[in-house]
Design an enzyme around this catalytic site. Structure first.
Site, short mmCIF file in Angstrom:
data_model
loop_
_atom_site.label_atom_id
_atom_site.label_comp_id
_atom_site.label_asym_id
_atom_site.label_seq_id
_atom_site.Cartn_x
_atom_site.Cartn_y
_atom_site.Cartn_z
NE ARG A 240 -4.16 -1.98 1.50
CZ ARG A 240 -5.07 -1.95 0.54
NH1 ARG A 240 -5.19 -0.90 -0.22
NH2 ARG A 240 -5.88 -2.98 0.36
CG ASP A 241 1.40 5.56 -2.34
OD1 ASP A 241 1.52 6.49 -1.51
OD2 ASP A 241 1.95 5.57 -3.45
CB ILE A 242 3.39 5.87 2.84
CG1 ILE A 242 4.23 6.74 1.92
CG2 ILE A 242 4.06 4.55 3.17
CD1 ILE A 242 5.51 7.24 2.57
CG ASN B 242 4.46 8.44 -13.19
OD1 ASN B 242 3.62 8.56 -14.06
ND2 ASN B 242 4.21 8.67 -11.92
CD GLU C 248 6.80 11.86 -6.53
OE1 GLU C 248 6.83 11.30 -5.43
OE2 GLU C 248 5.91 12.65 -6.88
CB VAL C 249 10.88 5.85 -6.34
CG1 VAL C 249 11.85 4.79 -5.83
CG2 VAL C 249 10.25 6.60 -5.17
CG HIS D 106 6.96 2.81 -8.70
ND1 HIS D 106 8.14 3.43 -9.11
CD2 HIS D 106 6.09 3.80 -8.43
CE1 HIS D 106 7.99 4.74 -9.06
NE2 HIS D 106 6.75 5.00 -8.65
CG HIS E 159 1.38 4.67 -8.68
ND1 HIS E 159 1.51 5.21 -7.42
CD2 HIS E 159 2.50 5.01 -9.37
CE1 HIS E 159 2.66 5.87 -7.35
NE2 HIS E 159 3.29 5.76 -8.52
#
Length: 122
Positions: A34-36, A94, A102-103, A107, A109
């Site tokens: 789960r995304d924080i 992305n 961003e990372v 990944h 989403h």
């Protein structure tokens, strides 16, 4: 241009167990959690365990076993969340600066549980 993977990125640290996560699914080659900072009622990230920076990097450098495992992990997470076929979901990956990644670890989403609106506003 070769990919220069940064093994100090947050997802690499999660994979090494240095940072905790709320695991949804773990397979031989993938981890879903789960995304924080969720942007929807269901917001799960799915990452490969290998050092891949973006989807194109993964698609050209990962083994067949990694690719199948990752693809099936995405499907399994959607099944676990009950979003497919259901009301649907948005899947976002992305890549790079223009993709606002961003990372620097591949990944996707999985966002679900509400209408996400138009994909891109001009």
């Amino acid at each position: 241009m070769p990919y220069a993977y940064d093994d100090q990125n947050i997802f690499a640290k999660i994979l090494r167990g240095e940072i905790p996560n709320n695991t949804v699914l773990e397979t031989d080659h993938s981890l879903a959690f789960r995304d924080i900072a969720p942007q929807a009622p269901d917001h799960v990230l799915v990452i490969p365990k290998g050092p891949y920076m973006s989807y194109d990097h993964f698609a050209t450098a990962a083994s067949d076993a990694e690719i199948v495992d990752y693809t099936r992990a995405v499907g399994k997470v959607c099944e676990m969340l009950g979003v497919a076929p259901g009301n649907g979901f948005r899947l976002i990956a992305n890549a790079g600066e223009h993709g606002v990644q961003e990372v620097p670890h591949l990944h996707v989403h999985i966002l679900a549980g509400k209408n996400m609106g138009p994909m891109v506003s001009v």
